[in-house]
Design a protein around this motif. Sequence first.
Motif, PDB file in Angstrom:
ATOM      1  N   ASP A   1       0.843  -1.188   0.000  1.00 16.13           N
ATOM      2  CA  ASP A   1       0.000   0.000   0.000  1.00 16.13           C
ATOM      3  C   ASP A   1       0.883   1.244   0.000  1.00 16.13           C
ATOM      4  OD1 ASP A   1      -2.703  -1.326   0.488  1.00 16.13           O
ATOM      5  OD2 ASP A   1      -1.442  -2.169   2.059  1.00 16.13           O
TER       6      ASP A   1
ATOM      7  N   LYS B   1       0.790   3.143 -13.706  1.00 16.64           N
ATOM      8  CA  LYS B   1      -0.364   3.303 -12.806  1.00 16.64           C
ATOM      9  C   LYS B   1      -0.143   2.544 -11.507  1.00 16.64           C
ATOM     10  CE  LYS B   1      -3.870   4.320 -16.232  1.00 16.64           C
ATOM     11  NZ  LYS B   1      -2.998   4.218 -17.431  1.00 16.64           N
TER      12      LYS B   1
ATOM     13  N   ARG C   1      -0.222   6.613  -6.802  1.00 21.17           N
ATOM     14  CA  ARG C   1      -1.237   7.652  -6.997  1.00 21.17           C
ATOM     15  C   ARG C   1      -0.725   8.987  -6.455  1.00 21.17           C
ATOM     16  NH1 ARG C   1      -6.306   6.601  -4.756  1.00 21.17           N
ATOM     17  NH2 ARG C   1      -6.154   4.337  -4.645  1.00 21.17           N
TER      18      ARG C   1
ATOM     19  N   ARG D   1      -3.048  13.259  -2.016  1.00 20.85           N
ATOM     20  CA  ARG D   1      -4.184  14.182  -1.964  1.00 20.85           C
ATOM     21  C   ARG D   1      -3.718  15.524  -1.398  1.00 20.85           C
ATOM     22  NH1 ARG D   1      -8.459  13.731   1.149  1.00 20.85           N
ATOM     23  NH2 ARG D   1      -7.327  12.467   2.666  1.00 20.85           N
TER      24      ARG D   1
ATOM     25  N   THR E   1      -1.633   2.504  -6.078  1.00 21.38           N
ATOM     26  CA  THR E   1      -3.011   2.504  -6.564  1.00 21.38           C
ATOM     27  C   THR E   1      -3.810   1.376  -5.935  1.00 21.38           C
ATOM     28  OG1 THR E   1      -2.144   1.267  -8.435  1.00 21.38           O
ATOM     29  CG2 THR E   1      -2.592   3.587  -8.793  1.00 21.38           C
ATOM     30  N   LYS E   2      -3.110   0.452  -5.290  1.00 22.84           N
ATOM     31  CA  LYS E   2      -3.800  -0.677  -4.681  1.00 22.84           C
ATOM     32  C   LYS E   2      -4.540  -0.256  -3.411  1.00 22.84           C
ATOM     33  CE  LYS E   2      -2.977  -4.509  -1.916  1.00 22.84           C
ATOM     34  NZ  LYS E   2      -1.986  -4.837  -0.899  1.00 22.84           N
ATOM     35  N   ALA E   3      -4.006   0.758  -2.721  1.00 20.42           N
ATOM     36  CA  ALA E   3      -4.601   1.203  -1.458  1.00 20.42           C
ATOM     37  C   ALA E   3      -5.916   1.926  -1.729  1.00 20.42           C
ATOM     38  CB  ALA E   3      -3.631   2.130  -0.726  1.00 20.42           C
ATOM     39  N   GLU E   4      -7.000   1.411  -1.141  1.00 24.10           N
ATOM     40  CA  GLU E   4      -8.323   2.010  -1.338  1.00 24.10           C
ATOM     41  C   GLU E   4      -9.009   2.123   0.028  1.00 24.10           C
ATOM     42  OE1 GLU E   4      -9.719   2.886  -4.230  1.00 24.10           O
ATOM     43  OE2 GLU E   4      -8.771   1.690  -5.819  1.00 24.10           O
ATOM     44  N   GLY E   5      -9.976   3.016   0.105  1.00 21.01           N
ATOM     45  CA  GLY E   5     -10.833   3.094   1.284  1.00 21.01           C
ATOM     46  C   GLY E   5     -10.049   3.313   2.566  1.00 21.01           C
ATOM     47  N   GLU E   6     -10.332   2.440   3.553  1.00 19.90           N
ATOM     48  CA  GLU E   6      -9.688   2.664   4.848  1.00 19.90           C
ATOM     49  C   GLU E   6      -8.194   2.376   4.785  1.00 19.90           C
ATOM     50  OE1 GLU E   6     -11.394  -1.611   6.531  1.00 19.90           O
ATOM     51  OE2 GLU E   6     -11.582   0.225   7.720  1.00 19.90           O
ATOM     52  N   LYS E   7      -7.786   1.523   3.836  1.00 17.05           N
ATOM     53  CA  LYS E   7      -6.354   1.293   3.685  1.00 17.05           C
ATOM     54  C   LYS E   7      -5.669   2.557   3.171  1.00 17.05           C
ATOM     55  CE  LYS E   7      -6.034  -3.622   3.279  1.00 17.05           C
ATOM     56  NZ  LYS E   7      -5.090  -4.667   2.979  1.00 17.05           N
ATOM     57  N   LEU E   8      -6.372   3.268   2.318  1.00 20.01           N
ATOM     58  CA  LEU E   8      -5.821   4.520   1.802  1.00 20.01           C
ATOM     59  C   LEU E   8      -5.638   5.519   2.946  1.00 20.01           C
ATOM     60  CD1 LEU E   8      -4.975   6.366  -0.501  1.00 20.01           C
ATOM     61  CD2 LEU E   8      -7.380   6.882  -0.903  1.00 20.01           C
TER      62      LEU E   8
END
Lengths: 308, 272, 417
Positions: C82, C98, C101, C104, C307-314
């Motif tokens: 992640d 890709k 990411r 933010r 890019t694999k990290a999504e949601g709460e992992k992000l």
Amino acid sequence: MSVVAHREATTGGFWSRTSLGQKQLIWAWGFLAVPLLFYVVIRFWPTFQAFYLSVTDWTITKPAEFVGLENYKRLFADPLFWQVFRNTFVYLILGTPISLMISFIVAYYLDRVRFMHTFIRALYFLPFLTTAAAMAWVWRWFYQPVPIGVINDVLAGFGIPQQPFLRSTTQALPAVLAPAVWAGLGFQIIIFLAGLRAIPVTYYEAARIDGLSEGAILRKITLPLLKPTLVFLVVFSSIGFLRIFDQVYNINTNDPGGPLNSTKPLVLMIYQTAFSSYEMGYAAAQTVVLFLILLVISLVQLRLMRDR
Amino acid sequence: MPRVRPGRIIAWTLLFIGGVIMVTPLLFMLSTSLKDASQVYDLRIIPAAPTFDNYIEILSDGRFTRWFVNSMIVAIIVTLSNVFFDSLVGYTLAKFRFRGRYIVFVAILSTLMIPTEMLVLPWYLMASQFGWLDSYWGIMFPGMMTAFGTFLMKQFFEGIPNDFLEAARIDGLNEFAIWWKIAMPLVTPALSALAIFTFLGNWTAFFWPLIVTTSAELYTLPVGLSSFAVEQSIQWEKIMTGASIATLPTLIIFLFLQRYIVRGVMLAGLKG
Amino acid sequence: MRFRHLIASVALGVATLAASGARAVEIEYWQYVFDTRVKAMNQLIAKFQEANPDIKVKQTTFPYADYQTKVAASILAGQGPDVVQLFYGWTDNFIAGKMIRPLRAEAFPAADIERDFFPIVSAMKRGNDYYGLPTAVRSLALFYNKKAFKDAGLDPNNPPKTLEELIAAAEKTTKRDGSGNITSAGMTLDMTGQDHQWWREVLIRQFGGTPYTENDTKVTYNDEAGLKALTFYTDLQKKHKVGQAGFMDEGQAAFRAGLAAMTIDGTFRLGSFGTIKSFEWGVTELPANAQGVRSNYASYFANAITTKAEGEKLAAAEKFLAYVSSPEAMNIWMEVVGELPARRTAALTPENIAHPIYGPFLKGLEYAHTTLFKDELAQRQVAIDMVNRVLIGNEEPKASLAKAAEAEQAILDRAKR
């Protein structure tokens, strides 16, 4: 169905005999089922896939797209490829005759030696059991300049100027080849010994009675009768030298295939194209070329050795 | 009593010297592994003050034992698989008569012409799609069966008289039992030859394990050694110790099984 | 009815289990194997987990040589990290694939980054987005063997300050045997180590040139300055004979063995040289040219979110990234690894600047350049081959330089497509 089934069907009761044949058939295909699946999935399918990949621009990060013969065009226009092509053949042309010559001479004399025969044979055979990746490091150390290089230290002891070995575009390739030859000798000697043993003693006795000299016996009896062994070893060791990788990769990890690409064989180029530059499609084209080279070399050698 | 001729003595001496030269790299490797950093540049074969510190240091860090175990697991499983499947297929092709036999034989034999290097990229793709990268299975799957082994075993099974098998058939043994209990024991020399070759080939394999393994926990010994050597930033005594650890097992096995190994190599070479 | 209850309660049980399992988010962190880096990261992870008991961080490491390939393959196979550590020079590759990411802007405002970090962090910026942040930065310096200096009659506390003094000191400290072979080098020559950076970002500039223009996509060293820089370097072996490429296999190995008086290396070598017992060594800034112009090459490994990290992992990954680029993490990293903090305030403390070892590296950081590599390995190879052509192939430096410029331009052009 099968020959056996037909033959036996005529001799006994129709139903029981046929069913034995059919049982045999079921057993046979049952035995072959898993292996056939293996060969189809792990050997044949990847073979076709390799050809297909070679006409795509697949990289690790990008899906494959058909690009026609683009990879081949690029390859044949790349001076590095021709250098690598040349190197690969130098490995073959130096490696095969040198190693076969040495191993034959050793086997020829070792065959006649009784005193400590097993021990001496073991000395020659041991390097065959070593790991090429490990021994490349030992040789790398041997080739160092003074004050740590063993070979240069010995040379200095004889008053010979120090040699650059791995730091030279002309000496590096033979220097990388040496451990490969060294490690392969034991195997070839054993095979030659087996071939020599297989020649009936009576042939030699007859020749001696005819008053043939040792040299003539070697030329007229030993070598011709060793031909199948020789064919096997030539093809086997040629393929080995054409696919050399472990030694080259490990003997110069900072500049693999260097200096100035003078030791880079095709397999290393494939590895670097695929796993350093991620150009999988381009690398696939190189593997196809390697395949064709191996095919042609084996066919030519088999042909030459048979005709003679 | 034939007298020992001077030519013989010269030949023997030269052979002996050649043999000693052959093992010199191994001796240097071992001797350097027993030296500490300050003695490395002293190029004597017998270390002035031999020490096992390098071995203790390297083995206590645990990675080499791990790689050793990995190599063992991979080499043993692949060897067992080859002994089982190659001989099963070799036997079927040698002793059964059925339509398609010849095609199967030629098809399997034809894979000998295809270099592993050509299959490596598709295998890599396959392994990454099926999640086999960085797993034992990923290291092993390409070698579970070989055409060479199949061919070798077929040659040997062809030498078994059919009467043996017929007799067993009449005794009511099923075909699998006939193969396993009757035919297999008759080709043990060939099986040991196949086992020796497969084991050695997998024990020393470098190219594919280098590609397919990701984490240090799954390295085989050759790959582990290579990465270890790079990481040691050219401390020769450490590298030579690692090389010795990678090399010694096969050499020790050889000392005990020399007769079988040499015979196995001869058999495989002659029939193969 | 009872059966239905049973099922319902089992389902509820499973759901609770799953929920409680999910409460501790586990994220994966990848970096390459390097003893001290792994140790430092373990400490950081422990501290981070203490402060964030709901997040677990798992560290995985690989050898440097295969690192990029392994990361690429794993992320594309949907596995992998992640948060990932990457060399700043790989950023383009990782973005194109890709794999990572952009950070933010709400969590990592660009203005704050530019205010707090050393300017070389801008190599992680594409457009308005930052793609990662470093914990530490590294620069080059000249390591010298004080014992060798003393033995050669040089002042061990007065290392060379200019290129001329460098050559003079190297000549005094070089030892040769009866046949003229070098037995102890004055200066190491190792293009496979850090020398290619020294040549590219330091020597070329000191001889009045610039290695690249247009965001490092155009090679501009094929000129008088580039030639002088190359000749200066190869003359160390060919003319002054104070060193020899390949001596002791690697430059750092020669220095560590006490068989080279001087070597140019980075902060990351401090740990390894720290174990030297047989002699005392010192560090000084890279030598200036006759006009006093200095330059340095700085680089770093940044941490990025995949890019694999999504949601709460992000969210967890962002927290973790913020922590590993905090001043506290930077200080731990410097203590354990020896690399310099990437934040100015954390780095430029009076104590650090006066430090005999960190000082020279920190001073170098102020005037350092960072090459925006497109393909670091290939571009390094170009420099290696360029020098080899001169040293081994006895080619004229001018011709070799032209070939190198052409080859490197081809690499840059290919990457643009």
